[in-house]
Design a protein around this motif. Structure first.
Motif, PDB file in Angstrom:
ATOM      1  N   LEU A 134       0.839  -1.199   0.000  1.00 38.46           N
ATOM      2  CA  LEU A 134       0.000   0.000   0.000  1.00 38.46           C
ATOM      3  C   LEU A 134       0.870   1.244   0.000  1.00 38.46           C
ATOM      4  CD1 LEU A 134      -2.917   1.038   0.079  1.00 38.46           C
ATOM      5  CD2 LEU A 134      -2.762   1.027   2.569  1.00 38.46           C
ATOM      6  N   PHE A 135       0.677   2.062  -1.014  1.00 33.86           N
ATOM      7  CA  PHE A 135       1.460   3.285  -1.212  1.00 33.86           C
ATOM      8  C   PHE A 135       0.644   4.518  -0.826  1.00 33.86           C
ATOM      9  CE2 PHE A 135       3.006   6.701  -4.048  1.00 33.86           C
ATOM     10  CZ  PHE A 135       4.356   6.676  -3.740  1.00 33.86           C
ATOM     11  N   TYR A 136      -0.652   4.468  -1.083  1.00 33.90           N
ATOM     12  CA  TYR A 136      -1.540   5.600  -0.795  1.00 33.90           C
ATOM     13  C   TYR A 136      -2.928   5.060  -0.476  1.00 33.90           C
ATOM     14  CZ  TYR A 136      -4.421   9.763  -1.474  1.00 33.90           C
ATOM     15  OH  TYR A 136      -5.303  10.791  -1.283  1.00 33.90           O
ATOM     16  N   ARG A 137      -3.559   5.687   0.513  1.00 39.58           N
ATOM     17  CA  ARG A 137      -4.966   5.428   0.800  1.00 39.58           C
ATOM     18  C   ARG A 137      -5.528   6.745   1.271  1.00 39.58           C
ATOM     19  NH1 ARG A 137      -2.287   7.016   4.715  1.00 39.58           N
ATOM     20  NH2 ARG A 137      -2.096   5.896   6.655  1.00 39.58           N
ATOM     21  N   GLY A 138      -6.678   7.078   0.743  1.00 45.62           N
ATOM     22  CA  GLY A 138      -7.242   8.359   1.127  1.00 45.62           C
ATOM     23  C   GLY A 138      -8.158   8.923   0.074  1.00 45.62           C
ATOM     24  N   GLN A 139      -8.224  10.234   0.047  1.00 44.28           N
ATOM     25  CA  GLN A 139      -9.215  10.900  -0.782  1.00 44.28           C
ATOM     26  C   GLN A 139      -8.752  11.099  -2.224  1.00 44.28           C
ATOM     27  OE1 GLN A 139     -10.065  14.748   0.874  1.00 44.28           O
ATOM     28  NE2 GLN A 139      -8.170  15.651   0.152  1.00 44.28           N
ATOM     29  N   LEU A 140      -9.738  11.317  -3.077  1.00 50.66           N
ATOM     30  CA  LEU A 140      -9.503  11.685  -4.470  1.00 50.66           C
ATOM     31  C   LEU A 140      -9.002  13.127  -4.526  1.00 50.66           C
ATOM     32  CD1 LEU A 140     -10.027  10.775  -7.496  1.00 50.66           C
ATOM     33  CD2 LEU A 140     -12.152  12.057  -7.292  1.00 50.66           C
ATOM     34  N   ASP A 141      -9.732  14.016  -3.850  1.00 56.33           N
ATOM     35  CA  ASP A 141      -9.395  15.434  -3.734  1.00 56.33           C
ATOM     36  C   ASP A 141     -10.313  16.034  -2.669  1.00 56.33           C
ATOM     37  OD1 ASP A 141     -11.903  15.966  -4.973  1.00 56.33           O
ATOM     38  OD2 ASP A 141     -10.992  16.208  -6.936  1.00 56.33           O
TER      39      ASP A 141
END
Length: 184
Positions: A134-141
């Motif tokens: 996992l490199f990124y988890r979170g919002q689109l913008d």
């Protein structure tokens, strides 16, 4: 519309594998079957969530922009279709056709895949590197329905660019926000 944030699975977590039916093709796929050479984006979404409907056009643009660069894109719906029949597989197929979703849109009937990813909301984004970490988890913008901020995909696009071009992510990763997954 319940506003639920991502649980923020720890970075470096190995992508949980799965075998799920694709409502676009009727084939069954695993993570291994669908992952990209540079990385893989897994999006938990559904047909009816206003947060998903708000960002769907940008998700499709991201898929179209980055698949040619080696990014695998996978969408998964894990909602309880007994209570939310509008998220049933046959309606997922129709939804994908109407919205020109040409990446796999998988149905997680048991909800075990959502649990293994610690998914909490729709949309919920997980970007894995080419080693399935996992490199990124979170919002689109920062755009949300009715908040007046234009849709850009800036947070997710920055993360994908960093992944593809071997850069470090400098900005803090903000949780996604959306409707809660409809658990059984």
């Amino acid at each position: 519309m319940a506003r639920t944030s991502s649980n923020m699975l720890p970075l470096g977590t190995i992508a949980p594998n799965f075998k799920l039916k694709d409502t676009n093709s009727n084939n069954t796929y695993s993570f291994e079957d669908l992952k990209g050479s540079k990385g893989t984006l897994v999006v938990f979404m559904c047909n009816h969530c206003p947060f998903v409907l708000h960002v769907l056009s940008e998700i499709i643009m991201i898929a179209n922009d980055y698949r040619v660069q080696g990014l695998g894109v996978i969408a998964i719906s894990s909602n309880d279709i007994e209570k939310y029949p509008q998220d049933a597989p046959e309606i997922m197929t129709e939804f994908a056709f109407q919205n020109k979703i040409d990446f796999p849109y998988l149905f997680d009937e048991s909800q075990e895949v959502a649990k293994s990813y610690d998914a909490a909301c729709t949309p919920d984004f997980y970007l894995f590197d080419n080693q399935d970490r996992l490199f990124y988890r979170g919002q689109l913008d920062d755009s949300r329905p009715n908040n007046g901020i234009p849709l850009s995909g800036s947070d997710l696009r920055s993360a994908i660019d960093a992944l593809i071009y071997n850069r470090t992510l400098k900005d803090p990763q903000k949780p996604s926000l959306g409707c809660n997954i409809k658990w059984k």
